[in-house]
Design an enzyme around this catalytic site. Structure first.
Site, PDB file in Angstrom:
ATOM      1  N   TYR A   1       0.656  -1.035   0.040  1.00  0.00           N
ATOM      2  CA  TYR A   1      -0.087  -0.296   0.573  1.00  0.00           C
ATOM      3  C   TYR A   1       0.959   1.532  -0.005  1.00  0.00           C
ATOM      4  O   TYR A   1       1.697   1.462   1.279  1.00  0.00           O
ATOM      5  CB  TYR A   1      -0.388  -0.356   0.902  1.00  0.00           C
ATOM      6  CG  TYR A   1      -2.506  -0.860   1.189  1.00  0.00           C
ATOM      7  CD1 TYR A   1      -2.466  -2.195  -0.034  1.00  0.00           C
ATOM      8  CD2 TYR A   1      -2.280  -1.660   2.670  1.00  0.00           C
ATOM      9  CE1 TYR A   1      -3.077  -2.904   0.555  1.00  0.00           C
ATOM     10  CE2 TYR A   1      -3.584  -2.729   2.968  1.00  0.00           C
ATOM     11  CZ  TYR A   1      -3.344  -3.600   1.820  1.00  0.00           C
ATOM     12  OH  TYR A   1      -4.157  -4.408   1.951  1.00  0.00           O
TER      13      TYR A   1
ATOM     14  N   GLY B   1     -14.377  -6.418   2.227  1.00  0.00           N
ATOM     15  CA  GLY B   1     -15.608  -7.302   1.180  1.00  0.00           C
ATOM     16  C   GLY B   1     -16.710  -6.957   1.849  1.00  0.00           C
ATOM     17  O   GLY B   1     -17.532  -6.868   0.906  1.00  0.00           O
TER      18      GLY B   1
ATOM     19  N   GLY C   1     -19.339  -1.250  -1.066  1.00  0.00           N
ATOM     20  CA  GLY C   1     -20.490   0.122  -1.065  1.00  0.00           C
ATOM     21  C   GLY C   1     -21.707   0.288  -1.495  1.00  0.00           C
ATOM     22  O   GLY C   1     -22.854   0.525  -0.583  1.00  0.00           O
ATOM     23  N   LEU C   2     -22.269  -1.178  -2.524  1.00  0.00           N
ATOM     24  CA  LEU C   2     -23.546  -1.277  -2.947  1.00  0.00           C
ATOM     25  C   LEU C   2     -24.221  -2.004  -1.726  1.00  0.00           C
ATOM     26  O   LEU C   2     -25.879  -1.858  -2.443  1.00  0.00           O
ATOM     27  CB  LEU C   2     -23.081  -2.352  -3.908  1.00  0.00           C
ATOM     28  CG  LEU C   2     -22.217  -2.484  -4.757  1.00  0.00           C
ATOM     29  CD1 LEU C   2     -21.686  -3.403  -6.456  1.00  0.00           C
ATOM     30  CD2 LEU C   2     -22.670  -1.340  -6.047  1.00  0.00           C
ATOM     31  N   LEU C   3     -24.254  -2.383  -0.881  1.00  0.00           N
ATOM     32  CA  LEU C   3     -25.634  -2.473   0.274  1.00  0.00           C
ATOM     33  C   LEU C   3     -25.279  -1.758   1.501  1.00  0.00           C
ATOM     34  O   LEU C   3     -25.693  -2.101   2.022  1.00  0.00           O
ATOM     35  CB  LEU C   3     -24.607  -4.532   0.719  1.00  0.00           C
ATOM     36  CG  LEU C   3     -24.676  -5.920   0.104  1.00  0.00           C
ATOM     37  CD1 LEU C   3     -23.790  -6.643   0.580  1.00  0.00           C
ATOM     38  CD2 LEU C   3     -25.963  -6.180  -0.789  1.00  0.00           C
TER      39      LEU C   3
ATOM     40  N   LYS D   1     -24.757   3.124  -2.340  1.00  0.00           N
ATOM     41  CA  LYS D   1     -24.405   3.132  -3.281  1.00  0.00           C
ATOM     42  C   LYS D   1     -25.325   2.537  -4.448  1.00  0.00           C
ATOM     43  O   LYS D   1     -25.490   1.284  -4.015  1.00  0.00           O
ATOM     44  CB  LYS D   1     -22.688   2.925  -3.894  1.00  0.00           C
ATOM     45  CG  LYS D   1     -21.698   3.167  -2.473  1.00  0.00           C
ATOM     46  CD  LYS D   1     -20.612   3.471  -3.120  1.00  0.00           C
ATOM     47  CE  LYS D   1     -19.428   4.109  -2.573  1.00  0.00           C
ATOM     48  NZ  LYS D   1     -18.648   3.784  -2.693  1.00  0.00           N
TER      49      LYS D   1
END
Length: 299
Positions: free
Chosen positions: A52, A199, A204-206, A209
Site C-alpha cells: 500500500y 469487502g 458500498g453496494l450494500l 451506493k
C-alpha cells in the site's frame, strides 16, 4: 466492542477491525486521528500491507502507534515486490524475499515484531513449503507472532490448511460474494483457523451506493440484494450494519475488516460493532434473496 480469538494464536481481535489501505499519507493528520479514534472506541486490530502506497501506509501506521505498541494488534502482508523502476509489482513468495521484506516492514512500522504476517495472495504453483519455512523461521526469531494468508483461492487455502500453522485467512465475503460458503468457511472453522472478512459492504453496494453489476450478479440482482438489506435494517439500523453483521454470522469469521478513510466510515464501523448479531431468521431471509455464487477457478 466484542473480541474474538484469532485462530490458535492467543491474540484477541475486535470483531470489527480497521483496514488501513484507503488511508493516504497526503492526509496524514486526518488518517492518524482516525486511527486514534478507532483505538479509543475499542478497535484493536489494524491491517496494512507493504504494497500500500509503496510502504508509506505502514510508515503512517507505525508513526501513529509508536509508544503504544502493547495496545494494538498490527497485521501486514508480504509477497508483492515493487519493480525497481516503480512501474508496478511482481509476485515473489520466496523464502529469501520474505526474510528481506519483513525487515523493511518492521522498520517502517517502528516495531520489533508483527502480530500477524500474511502472504498477500498465492498460487498453487508457488514454492509453498519454502514460504512456510520463512514464516516459521520468523516466528522462532520472535519477529512475528503468527502468520496467515490473504487468498480467495480454495486450492491454495487447502494447501496451507494441510501444510502450515496458519491462524487466519483473509478473504472477500458478503451477501454479494458467498463463494466462501461452499467449502472454505466450514473447512477453516473445523481447523480453528479464523476468517478475516473483507469487502462485506461489496464496494458500498450494500450500504446505499447506486446499483451496478458485481461479480456474476446483474445490476437488477444487486439492487434486489441491497433492497433486502435495507428492508432487514428497517428504521433502527443502517444497511451497513446489517451487511457487516451478515459477514460476521458464520462462526469461522473472527473479524470484519472494513476499509476506513473518513469519519463517517468509522462511525458506520462502530455502529456495526455495537449492533446485535443477526438472528438466524434474518440471515436465512437474506440468503434466500439470490442464489449463492461459487468459485469458478482455482477450485
Amino acid at each position: 466492542m466484542n473480541y474474538n480469538q484469532l485462530g490458535n494464536s492467543g491474540l484477541r481481535i475486535s470483531e470489527v477491525s480497521f483496514g488501513c489501505m484507503s488511508l493516504t499519507s497526503s492526509e496524514q493528520k486526518t488518517a492518524i486521528d482516525l486511527l486514534y479514534k478507532a483505538l479509543d472506541r475499542g478497535i484493536n486490530f489494524f491491517d496494512t500491507a507493504d504494497l500500500y502506497e509503496k510502504g508509506e501506509n505502514e510508515v503512517m501506521v507505525g508513526k501513529a502507534f509508536k509508544g503504544m505498541r502493547d495496545k494494538v494488534i498490527i497485521a501486514t502482508k508480504v509477497g508483492n515486490q515493487w519493480r525497481p523502476d516503480g512501474s508496478g509489482w511482481g509476485w515473489n513468495p520466496t523464502k529469501s524475499y520474505i526474510l528481506q521484506a519483513v525487515e523493511e516492514s518492521l522498520r517502517r512500522l517502528q516495531t520489533d515484531y508483527i502480530d500477524l504476517y500474511q502472504l498477500h495472495g498465492g498460487t498453487i504453483e508457488d514454492p509453498i513449503d519454502e514460504t512456510i519455512e520463512a514464516f516459521e523461521l520468523l516466528k522462532q526469531q520472535g519477529k512475528i507472532r503468527a502468520y496467515g494468508i490473504s487468498s480467495i483461492r480454495p486450492n491454495v487455502i487447502r494447501e496451507y490448511v494441510n501444510r502450515a500453522a496458519i491462524v487466519s485467512v483473509m478473504m472477500q465475503y458478503s451477501l454479494l460474494d458467498r463463494r466462501p460458503e461452499e467449502t472454505v468457511l466450514d473447512l477453516l472453522h473445523e481447523h480453528n483457523i479464523s476468517v478475516l472478512a473483507r469487502g462485506s459492504l461489496a464496494q458500498g453496494l450494500l450500504a446505499g451506493k447506486p446499483a451496478k453489476p458485481y461479480l456474476n450478479y446483474s445490476l437488477e440482482e444487486v439492487d434486489k440484494a441491497a433492497a433486502a438489506v435495507q428492508a432487514v435494517a428497517g428504521a433502527n439500523r443502517k444497511p451497513a450494519e446489517v451487511a457487516v453483521r451478515f459477514a460476521l454470522h458464520h462462526p469461522a469469521v473472527s473479524s470484519a475488516v472494513l476499509g476506513i478513510r473518513t469519519e463517517e466510515q468509522l462511525q458506520d464501523a462502530l455502529l456495526a460493532a455495537s449492533t446485535a448479531p443477526l438472528p438466524n431468521s434474518e440471515v436465512e431471509h437474506l440468503k434466500a434473496v439470490l442464489p449463492a455464487n461459487k468459485y469458478e477457478q482455482h477450485r
